[in-house]
Enzyme design. Structure first.
Site, PDB file in Angstrom:
ATOM      1  N   TYR A  33       0.826  -1.201   0.000  1.00  0.00           N
ATOM      2  CA  TYR A  33       0.000   0.000   0.000  1.00  0.00           C
ATOM      3  C   TYR A  33       0.862   1.253   0.000  1.00  0.00           C
ATOM      4  O   TYR A  33       2.082   1.183   0.212  1.00  0.00           O
ATOM      5  CB  TYR A  33      -0.948   0.002   1.205  1.00  0.00           C
ATOM      6  CG  TYR A  33      -0.306   0.320   2.546  1.00  0.00           C
ATOM      7  CD1 TYR A  33       0.553  -0.570   3.169  1.00  0.00           C
ATOM      8  CD2 TYR A  33      -0.564   1.533   3.183  1.00  0.00           C
ATOM      9  CE1 TYR A  33       1.136  -0.268   4.388  1.00  0.00           C
ATOM     10  CE2 TYR A  33       0.014   1.839   4.408  1.00  0.00           C
ATOM     11  CZ  TYR A  33       0.860   0.934   5.004  1.00  0.00           C
ATOM     12  OH  TYR A  33       1.445   1.243   6.202  1.00  0.00           O
ATOM     13  N   LYS A 148       6.489  -2.101   1.833  1.00  0.00           N
ATOM     14  CA  LYS A 148       5.338  -1.497   2.523  1.00  0.00           C
ATOM     15  C   LYS A 148       4.127  -2.416   2.413  1.00  0.00           C
ATOM     16  O   LYS A 148       3.224  -2.193   1.598  1.00  0.00           O
ATOM     17  CB  LYS A 148       5.052  -0.108   1.941  1.00  0.00           C
ATOM     18  CG  LYS A 148       4.158   0.747   2.839  1.00  0.00           C
ATOM     19  CD  LYS A 148       4.208   2.197   2.419  1.00  0.00           C
ATOM     20  CE  LYS A 148       3.146   3.044   3.066  1.00  0.00           C
ATOM     21  NZ  LYS A 148       3.319   3.237   4.499  1.00  0.00           N
ATOM     22  N   GLU A 180      12.244   2.485  14.186  1.00  0.00           N
ATOM     23  CA  GLU A 180      11.391   3.578  13.691  1.00  0.00           C
ATOM     24  C   GLU A 180      10.124   3.613  14.522  1.00  0.00           C
ATOM     25  O   GLU A 180       9.959   2.853  15.468  1.00  0.00           O
ATOM     26  CB  GLU A 180      11.079   3.379  12.199  1.00  0.00           C
ATOM     27  CG  GLU A 180      10.398   2.061  11.893  1.00  0.00           C
ATOM     28  CD  GLU A 180      10.203   1.805  10.399  1.00  0.00           C
ATOM     29  OE1 GLU A 180      10.072   2.770   9.628  1.00  0.00           O
ATOM     30  OE2 GLU A 180      10.177   0.621  10.023  1.00  0.00           O
ATOM     31  N   LEU A 205      11.152   1.112   7.034  1.00  0.00           N
ATOM     32  CA  LEU A 205      10.538   1.553   5.781  1.00  0.00           C
ATOM     33  C   LEU A 205      11.299   2.767   5.257  1.00  0.00           C
ATOM     34  O   LEU A 205      11.686   3.644   6.039  1.00  0.00           O
ATOM     35  CB  LEU A 205       9.071   1.932   6.011  1.00  0.00           C
ATOM     36  CG  LEU A 205       8.346   2.212   4.691  1.00  0.00           C
ATOM     37  CD1 LEU A 205       8.056   0.924   3.944  1.00  0.00           C
ATOM     38  CD2 LEU A 205       7.071   2.985   4.914  1.00  0.00           C
TER      39      LEU A 205
HETATM   40  N1  PLP Z   1       7.864   3.807   8.751  1.00  0.00           N
HETATM   41  C1  PLP Z   1       6.746   3.071   8.772  1.00  0.00           C
HETATM   42  C2  PLP Z   1       6.764   1.760   9.478  1.00  0.00           C
HETATM   43  C3  PLP Z   1       5.569   3.529   8.143  1.00  0.00           C
HETATM   44  O1  PLP Z   1       4.460   2.780   8.179  1.00  0.00           O
HETATM   45  C4  PLP Z   1       5.598   4.792   7.501  1.00  0.00           C
HETATM   46  C5  PLP Z   1       4.403   5.317   6.826  1.00  0.00           C
HETATM   47  O2  PLP Z   1       3.370   4.705   6.795  1.00  0.00           O
HETATM   48  C6  PLP Z   1       6.792   5.542   7.511  1.00  0.00           C
HETATM   49  C7  PLP Z   1       7.913   5.010   8.134  1.00  0.00           C
HETATM   50  C8  PLP Z   1       6.877   6.893   6.861  1.00  0.00           C
HETATM   51  O3  PLP Z   1       6.895   6.789   5.469  1.00  0.00           O
HETATM   52  P1  PLP Z   1       6.357   7.998   4.568  1.00  0.00           P
HETATM   53  O4  PLP Z   1       7.145   9.215   4.958  1.00  0.00           O
HETATM   54  O5  PLP Z   1       6.633   7.568   3.189  1.00  0.00           O
HETATM   55  O6  PLP Z   1       4.896   8.140   4.888  1.00  0.00           O
END
Ligand code: PLP
Length: 285
Positions: A33, A148, A180, A205
């Site tokens: 997603y 993701k 994170e 991620l």
């Molecule tokens: N880390 C995780 C585990 C996430 O689920 C997300 C966003 O859903 C992020 C980091 C941040 O990613 P982004 O800046 O692309 O939204």
């Protein structure tokens, strides 16, 4: 009020949207997603989200449901049909519906594509004024957090644990180091003003907002260190913040019951947030 959502080629009222119970997203979490932020009816960092979607699909040998131009058109159509000014568009791709089997269905199985809008008011969120309070929770997710996927049970449980502790969110911890947040990347600024954030790997991620903010920090002359940081370093930080498409740059003012800095959102954090919001408004599609 009912939204108009998108399911496999059709724009339908949300109560009429249907996906098969044999969909592998439902049975196996076999789905990826993206959530793209919307400001003033425009999409933030859309090309970045598309690059990550392509990578997630490729890492899972999953077929792309449509090309980038078509996906952009669907995003825009949903924003228009729902009159969305501020919020996000959720897009999910599954390997499609097939009889339940651990073996992937044959090539040619139609992927499932679902999109819907969500309204939220992040720009004027009161959390920006006060900052978030985060708790440490062990990181018990699988080993490919760079993809993701919709397997979000542990992040959800970790967030519930944070709420049980009276905090806003959890920072996940593995081997004494912060990976994170539950749905965001975690960053600290040390007492020398250095921005420290975990390097990209399979452990986190690869955040779209993280990438933009690190570039903006570098352009603004900040020292950026991409390396793992420990729970002790986090507690001793001068400033802390998270990044995500949903929250942009959001200050963190308490970590594991320790007040960060003077307990107010830090000046460098707020500067990075301002820089990010300016660029987002300028480059939105
Ligand atoms: N880390 C995780 C585990 C996430 O689920 C997300 C966003 O859903 C992020 C980091 C941040 O990613 P982004 O800046 O692309 O939204």
């Amino acid at each position: 009020m009912s939204r108009i959502v998108y399911v496999n080629g059709a724009y339908v009222p949300e109560e009429d949207a249907r996906v098969s119970i044999f969909d592998r997203g439902f049975l196996f979490g076999d789905a990826v997603y993206e959530v793209t932020s919307v400001l003033n009816g425009k999409l933030i960092d859309f090309p970045s989200h598309m690059r990550r979607l392509t990578r997630s699909l490729s890492e899972l040998s999953m077929a792309a449901p449509a090309g980038t131009d078509e996906l952009l058109a669907i995003h825009r159509e949903l924003i228009a049909r729902n009159g969305l000014s501020e919020g996000g568009v959720y897009m999910m791709v599954t390997r499609g519906a097939a009889d339940r089997d651990f073996v992937f269905p044959p090539d040619g199985t139609q992927p499932t594509l679902v999109l819907f809008t969500q309204a939220w008011n992040e720009v004027r969120s009161p959390e920006v004024e006060n900052g978030l309070r985060v708790a440490f929770v062990p990181d018990l997710r699988w080993g490919r957090r760079d993809i993701k996927t919709v397997q979000l049970l542990w992040p959800s449980m970790a967030k519930m644990e944070a709420r049980r502790l009276g905090k806003d969110d959890a920072w996940l911890v593995e081997d004494g180091m912060v990976t994170e947040g539950t749905s965001n990347n975690a960053h600290i600024i040390d007492r020398e003003g250095r921005l420290i954030t975990r390097a990209l790997s399979n452990s986190i991620l690869h955040g779209t907002t993280r990438a933009s903010v690190l570039r903006l920090a570098d352009e603004a002359g900040l020292t950026v260190e991409e390396r793992s940081f420990s729970c002790d370093e986090a507690r001793a930080a001068a400033e802390a913040f998270i990044t995500s498409a949903g929250h942009f740059v959001m200050p963190v003012t308490e970590i594991d019951d320790v007040v960060i800095g003077d307990g107010r959102p830090g000046p460098l954090t707020l500067r990075l947030r301002r820089l990010y919001m300016e660029e987002a408004a300028r480059t939105a599609l």
